[in-house]
Design an enzyme around this catalytic site. Structure first.
Site, PDB file in Angstrom:
ATOM      1  N   ASP A  81       0.850  -1.197   0.000  1.00 14.06           N
ATOM      2  CA  ASP A  81       0.000   0.000   0.000  1.00 14.06           C
ATOM      3  C   ASP A  81       0.892   1.256   0.000  1.00 14.06           C
ATOM      4  O   ASP A  81       1.822   1.353   0.816  1.00 14.06           O
ATOM      5  CB  ASP A  81      -0.866  -0.048   1.275  1.00 14.06           C
ATOM      6  CG  ASP A  81      -1.965   0.997   1.280  1.00 14.06           C
ATOM      7  OD1 ASP A  81      -2.401   1.422   0.198  1.00 14.06           O
ATOM      8  OD2 ASP A  81      -2.410   1.365   2.400  1.00 14.06           O
ATOM      9  N   ARG A 259      -8.842   0.111  12.864  1.00 10.55           N
ATOM     10  CA  ARG A 259      -8.164   0.697  14.032  1.00 10.55           C
ATOM     11  C   ARG A 259      -9.196   1.096  15.084  1.00 10.55           C
ATOM     12  O   ARG A 259      -8.948   1.021  16.290  1.00 10.55           O
ATOM     13  CB  ARG A 259      -7.355   1.920  13.610  1.00 10.55           C
ATOM     14  CG  ARG A 259      -6.237   1.587  12.639  1.00 10.55           C
ATOM     15  CD  ARG A 259      -5.456   2.830  12.252  1.00 10.55           C
ATOM     16  NE  ARG A 259      -4.500   2.498  11.203  1.00 10.55           N
ATOM     17  CZ  ARG A 259      -3.396   3.184  10.952  1.00 10.55           C
ATOM     18  NH1 ARG A 259      -3.110   4.255  11.655  1.00 10.55           N
ATOM     19  NH2 ARG A 259      -2.581   2.815   9.992  1.00 10.55           N
TER      20      ARG A 259
HETATM   21  P1  13P Z   1      -8.966   4.883   5.519  1.00  7.65           P
HETATM   22  O1  13P Z   1      -8.105   5.786   6.343  1.00  7.65           O
HETATM   23  O2  13P Z   1     -10.242   5.555   5.116  1.00  7.65           O
HETATM   24  O3  13P Z   1      -9.228   3.571   6.160  1.00  7.65           O
HETATM   25  O4  13P Z   1      -8.182   4.588   4.131  1.00  7.65           O
HETATM   26  C1  13P Z   1      -7.246   3.548   4.055  1.00  7.65           C
HETATM   27  C2  13P Z   1      -6.447   3.581   2.803  1.00  7.65           C
HETATM   28  O5  13P Z   1      -6.744   4.271   1.848  1.00  7.65           O
HETATM   29  C3  13P Z   1      -5.242   2.737   2.758  1.00  7.65           C
HETATM   30  O6  13P Z   1      -4.497   2.932   1.597  1.00  7.65           O
HETATM   31  O1  G3H Z   2      -3.214   5.060   3.577  1.00  5.01           O
HETATM   32  C1  G3H Z   2      -2.573   4.771   4.577  1.00  5.01           C
HETATM   33  C2  G3H Z   2      -2.962   3.536   5.317  1.00  5.01           C
HETATM   34  O2  G3H Z   2      -4.053   3.786   6.151  1.00  5.01           O
HETATM   35  C3  G3H Z   2      -1.772   2.964   6.033  1.00  5.01           C
HETATM   36  O3  G3H Z   2      -1.440   3.713   7.164  1.00  5.01           O
HETATM   37  O4  G3H Z   2       0.970   4.184   6.815  1.00  5.01           O
HETATM   38  O5  G3H Z   2      -0.067   4.330   9.086  1.00  5.01           O
HETATM   39  O6  G3H Z   2       0.293   2.111   8.013  1.00  5.01           O
HETATM   40  P1  G3H Z   2       0.047   3.581   7.813  1.00  5.01           P
HETATM   41 ZN    ZN Z   3      -4.580   4.930   0.835  1.00  4.23          ZN
END
Ligand code: 13P
Ligand code: G3H
Ligand code: ZN
Length: 316
Positions: A81, A259
């Site tokens: 991600d 979370r």
């Molecule tokens: P949220 O903060 O809305 O859960 O989005 C998560 C997300 O886009 C992770 O890439």
């Molecule tokens: O878009 C971000 C995701 O919610 C991941 O969050 O970078 O704190 O793991 P993080």
């Molecule tokens: Zn995201």
């Protein structure tokens, strides 16, 4: 069974969306797999750069491998991600990830194309799918903070050009959401007009919606009643998930809501049992509650009940 996001998207496109859930530890992994099997849904496990370094990147991979053994019927993709270029290459080379996201959305169009193209080349050589991003969400993405009012929606013509030039497999579009628990100040709605325009130009191409948590107000109220101070939060309307899926949004990213489940369970547990110091009892409650949450989201995304048909389509 680990598959690519491209394989998942082929089955889902235009009908339902795949839930993409971020995980950081074993309890989340157990809850996610359990919820997916309970609801008979395929899913995407998302690992952020921060999640990889929370303990050690090998730890999370080992946890996911073990969860795959514990739940042999699960069909899922393992996805990086919001990767930068170096992290994308590290994940491509790990041999474990089936897809990566290169997020160069903060760079100008040409530079975003240049970086994304390089990642696509390296990933496709190994059969790995690539998600890219165009446009800017509000809120926080890894180390990048986008001030409110400075986020910009994806331009449909640019999106078409970007996909043509980069060869990416899916595109994260900015359609009014942002990361975290504070998404909207005024009207709470996605920009379906932008989605319609993108679909008109790129019918069949999978789109991704980041920042899709719904921030349930009952969850926030319980957290605050147990000592939390989360005020003024607002998320995406869950009734907009399926209409977005019908317009080509095939991956819906949810992290914040998970979370909130964790925070509610742990705050209530230690409020009600102030003498307790064994972390396993609340951990066990969390696994069950997170599984319930995942199953409920999969129903709303339309991915619940799709596992058997997907499995049949994969073995054809
Ligand atoms: P949220 O903060 O809305 O859960 O989005 C998560 C997300 O886009 C992770 O890439
Ligand atoms: O878009 C971000 C995701 O919610 C991941 O969050 O970078 O704190 O793991 P993080
Ligand atoms: Zn995201």
């Amino acid at each position: 069974m680990i598959v690519t996001t491209a394989q998942l998207f082929k089955h889902a496109y235009g009908k339902y969306a795949i839930g993409a859930y971020n995980i950081n530890n074993a309890e989340q992994a157990m809850g996610l797999f359990k919820g997916a099997i309970d609801s008979q849904a395929p899913f995407i496990i998302q690992i952020s750069k921060g999640a990889r370094s929370y303990t050690d990147k090998r730890m999370l991979e080992a946890i996911i491998r073990a969860a795959g053994d514990i739940f042999p019927d699960a069909i899922f993709a393992v996805h990086l991600d919001h990767g930068d270029e170096a992290t994308c290459y590290d994940c491509i080379d790990s041999g474990f990830f089936s897809s990566v996201m290169i997020d160069a959305s903060h760079d100008p169009f040409e530079k975003n194309v240049e970086i994304t193209k390089r990642v696509v080349e390296r990933a496709h050589a190994k059969g790995i799918s690539v998600e890219a991003e165009l446009g800017m969400l509000g809120g926080v993405e890894e180390d990048i903070v986008v001030e409110e009012g400075h986020s910009c929606l994806t331009d449909p013509a640019e999106a078409e050009e970007f996909v043509k030039q980069t060869g990416c497999d899916s595109l994260a579009c900015a359609i009014g959401t942002s990361h975290g628990a504070f998404k909207f100040k005024g009207k709470q709605s996605l920009h379906f007009d932008v989605l319609e325009k993108i679909k008109a130009r790129m019918n069949g191409f999978p789109l991704v919606m980041h920042g899709s948590s719904s921030v349930p107000q009952d969850e926030v109220a319980r957290i605050n009643a147990a000592g939390g101070t989360i005020a003024g939060s607002m998320g995406v309307d869950v009734n907009e998930y399926l209409p977005a899926a019908k317009l080509g949004v095939t991956k819906i990213n949810i992290d914040t809501d998970g979370r909130l489940v964790w925070t509610r369970v742990h705050r209530e547990f230690f409020r009600d049992k102030p003498a307790e110091f064994d972390f396993r009892p609340p951990g066990k409650i969390f696994i069950v509650e997170y599984a319930k949450f995942i199953a409920s989201r999969n129903v709303l995304l339309g991915s619940a009940g799709q596992l058997a048909d997907l499995r049949a389509s994969l073995t054809k």
